[in-house]
Design a protein around this motif. Structure first.
Motif, PDB file in Angstrom:
ATOM      1  N   HIS A  20       0.860  -1.189   0.000  1.00  9.76           N
ATOM      2  CA  HIS A  20       0.000   0.000   0.000  1.00  9.76           C
ATOM      3  C   HIS A  20       0.896   1.239   0.000  1.00  9.76           C
ATOM      4  CE1 HIS A  20      -2.981   2.919   1.302  1.00  9.76           C
ATOM      5  NE2 HIS A  20      -3.921   2.026   1.047  1.00  9.76           N
ATOM      6  N   VAL A  28      -1.306  -6.211  -0.548  1.00 12.72           N
ATOM      7  CA  VAL A  28      -2.368  -6.880  -1.305  1.00 12.72           C
ATOM      8  C   VAL A  28      -1.723  -8.044  -2.042  1.00 12.72           C
ATOM      9  CG1 VAL A  28      -4.044  -6.667  -3.183  1.00 12.72           C
ATOM     10  CG2 VAL A  28      -3.727  -4.780  -1.573  1.00 12.72           C
ATOM     11  N   THR A  38      -6.301  -8.338   0.999  1.00  9.03           N
ATOM     12  CA  THR A  38      -5.570  -7.267   1.669  1.00  9.03           C
ATOM     13  C   THR A  38      -5.206  -7.747   3.069  1.00  9.03           C
ATOM     14  OG1 THR A  38      -6.812  -5.622   0.413  1.00  9.03           O
ATOM     15  CG2 THR A  38      -5.659  -4.850   2.372  1.00  9.03           C
ATOM     16  N   HIS A  50     -11.274  -9.380  -2.193  1.00 11.51           N
ATOM     17  CA  HIS A  50     -11.949  -8.853  -3.381  1.00 11.51           C
ATOM     18  C   HIS A  50     -12.134  -9.993  -4.366  1.00 11.51           C
ATOM     19  CE1 HIS A  50     -11.111  -4.713  -2.086  1.00 11.51           C
ATOM     20  NE2 HIS A  50      -9.937  -5.178  -1.734  1.00 11.51           N
ATOM     21  N   LEU A  62      -2.125  -0.597  -7.032  1.00 10.26           N
ATOM     22  CA  LEU A  62      -2.869   0.286  -6.138  1.00 10.26           C
ATOM     23  C   LEU A  62      -2.731   1.712  -6.644  1.00 10.26           C
ATOM     24  CD1 LEU A  62      -1.679  -1.421  -2.918  1.00 10.26           C
ATOM     25  CD2 LEU A  62      -4.073  -0.884  -3.341  1.00 10.26           C
ATOM     26  N   LEU A  69      -7.931  -0.204  -6.192  1.00 16.80           N
ATOM     27  CA  LEU A  69      -7.140  -1.375  -6.527  1.00 16.80           C
ATOM     28  C   LEU A  69      -7.580  -1.825  -7.909  1.00 16.80           C
ATOM     29  CD1 LEU A  69      -5.231  -3.722  -5.747  1.00 16.80           C
ATOM     30  CD2 LEU A  69      -7.182  -4.777  -4.580  1.00 16.80           C
ATOM     31  N   THR A  83     -10.857   0.436  -1.982  1.00 12.23           N
ATOM     32  CA  THR A  83     -10.137  -0.229  -0.884  1.00 12.23           C
ATOM     33  C   THR A  83     -10.628   0.183   0.495  1.00 12.23           C
ATOM     34  OG1 THR A  83      -8.401   1.454  -0.898  1.00 12.23           O
ATOM     35  CG2 THR A  83      -8.039  -0.511  -2.252  1.00 12.23           C
TER      36      THR A  83
END
Length: 84
Positions: A20, A28, A38, A50, A62, A69, A83
């Motif tokens: 991140h 991630v 994540t 996700h 990201l 994302l 996110t």
């Protein structure tokens, strides 16, 4: 420091890891099992999952603030996730 994520075991290969941009303790993982996950690297906790790809995820990125994302999947499909 090395930390093993016992729970970080997707059904298939991990295809990418992404840090991140503003929260250096958050990563991630992209996977061939069609998911993005994540993680908090300090605790090993899964923060979010996700889903939406129909095939393996081949790459991800990201946004500059980490608020979006983007992922590229098998078959030319790209998805955008929030996110927060």
């Amino acid at each position: 420091m090395f930390r093993r994520f016992v729970d970080m075991r997707p059904q298939d290969s991990v295809t990418g890891l992404y840090v991140h941009p503003t929260k250096q303790h958050v990563i991630v993982s992209a996977s061939a099992d069609k998911t993005l996950r994540t993680w908090d690297v300090r605790t090993g906790e899964l923060l979010r999952e996700h889903k939406g790809h129909q095939g393996p995820i081949l790459g991800a990125a990201l946004g500059l603030n980490g608020d979006v994302l983007l992922s590229a999947g098998d078959g030319g499909v790209c998805l955008v996730f929030g996110t927060e």
